[in-house]
Design a protein around this motif. Structure first.
Motif, short mmCIF file in Angstrom:
data_model
loop_
_atom_site.label_atom_id
_atom_site.label_comp_id
_atom_site.label_asym_id
_atom_site.label_seq_id
_atom_site.Cartn_x
_atom_site.Cartn_y
_atom_site.Cartn_z
N ALA A 42 0.84 -1.21 0.00
CA ALA A 42 0.00 0.00 0.00
C ALA A 42 0.87 1.26 0.00
N GLN A 43 1.97 1.24 0.74
CA GLN A 43 2.88 2.38 0.74
C GLN A 43 3.69 2.44 -0.55
N GLU A 45 2.75 1.49 -3.42
CA GLU A 45 1.87 1.98 -4.48
C GLU A 45 1.94 3.51 -4.55
N HIS A 86 2.12 -4.70 -9.33
CA HIS A 86 1.32 -4.16 -8.25
C HIS A 86 -0.16 -4.45 -8.47
N ASP A 87 -0.65 -4.19 -9.68
CA ASP A 87 -2.06 -4.42 -9.98
C ASP A 87 -2.45 -5.87 -9.72
N ILE A 90 -2.37 -6.46 -5.86
CA ILE A 90 -3.49 -5.75 -5.22
C ILE A 90 -4.79 -6.54 -5.41
N ILE A 95 -5.81 -5.77 -1.62
CA ILE A 95 -5.12 -4.71 -0.88
C ILE A 95 -5.83 -3.38 -1.05
N ASP A 96 -6.13 -2.73 0.05
CA ASP A 96 -6.70 -1.38 0.04
C ASP A 96 -5.56 -0.38 -0.06
N THR A 97 -5.49 0.32 -1.18
CA THR A 97 -4.40 1.28 -1.39
C THR A 97 -4.81 2.71 -1.04
#
Length: 213
Positions: A42-43, A45, A86-87, A90, A95-97
């Motif tokens: 998340a960070q 991203e 990443h996509d 996630i 994952i909540d970005t």
């Protein structure tokens, strides 16, 4: 001794702290707790979106020619590969970005942006280098030491240990050495300082992902 050889020797204790960090050792083993990996992604991203913008800004600072074309292509290709990775992660891990940047993320982005905004190519390159170089070295380290049996983080490792990423990093290292070779002793020392601060942020980024503070 080239500047990159010199700065790597000076930063080796930081790199060794990174590879010994439980985030890295557990990632390689495939035992890293999912909540820690999720917090890190998340960070990251947030960070890589900013880093991609800065890579293109840095490319625009370079003189017209093969070096600029190479750097721009590396920036575009590297960011596309990271975004795809990443996509996929996630979506896979839900994952909540939508999170705020941590103090470490904010500090690291401020450090690189400061040197981009300085207009000094040498300092901008030095500040931006640890993200690509240390990530590549860490990726290769994990690839060599990883547990391949049902490791949920294999796709992350593959991105940073990929041959294209390694070759692009090698070309940027040569670019840094070319600029450092023509720099004054004072500017070369400033490049080293900018690099070492960024390298410390690399360690702090892993640590925050693991500990959340």
């Amino acid at each position: 001794m080239s500047w990159t050889q010199e700065v790597w020797a000076k930063s080796l204790p930081i790199y060794e702290r990174i590879t010994a960090h439980p985030f890295i050792t557990e990632l390689a083993e495939g035992t890293l707790a999912l909540d820690k990996f999720v917090r890190y992604i998340a960070q990251d991203e947030i960070y890589i979106k900013n880093y991609g913008e800065e890579m293109l800004m840095l490319a625009d600072m370079l003189p017209q020619g093969p070096m600029r074309d190479m750097f721009a292509a590396y920036a575009k290709g590297g960011m596309e590969a990271e975004k795809a990775m990443h996509d996929m992660l996630i979506e896979r891990f839900g994952i909540d970005t939508a999170v705020e940047p941590s103090p470490v993320t904010s500090g690291y982005m401020a450090h690189t942006r400061h040197h981009i905004n300085s207009g000094c190519i040498e300092l901008a390159l030095a500040a931006m280098l640890p993200c690509m170089w240390i990530y590549n070295e860490v990726g290769l380290h994990i690839y060599r030491t990883r547990n391949t049996a049902q490791n949920p983080y294999t796709d992350w490792v593959a991105t940073y240990a990929a041959e294209d990423f390694t070759e692009g990093t090698r070309q940027v290292l040569q670019m840094c050495d070319d600029y450092a070779a023509k720099a004054s002793p004072e500017l070369r020392a400033q490049m080293t300082e900018a690099y070492l601060i960024a390298a410390e942020y690399e360690w702090a980024f892993w640590d925050w992902g693991y500990n959340g503070k």
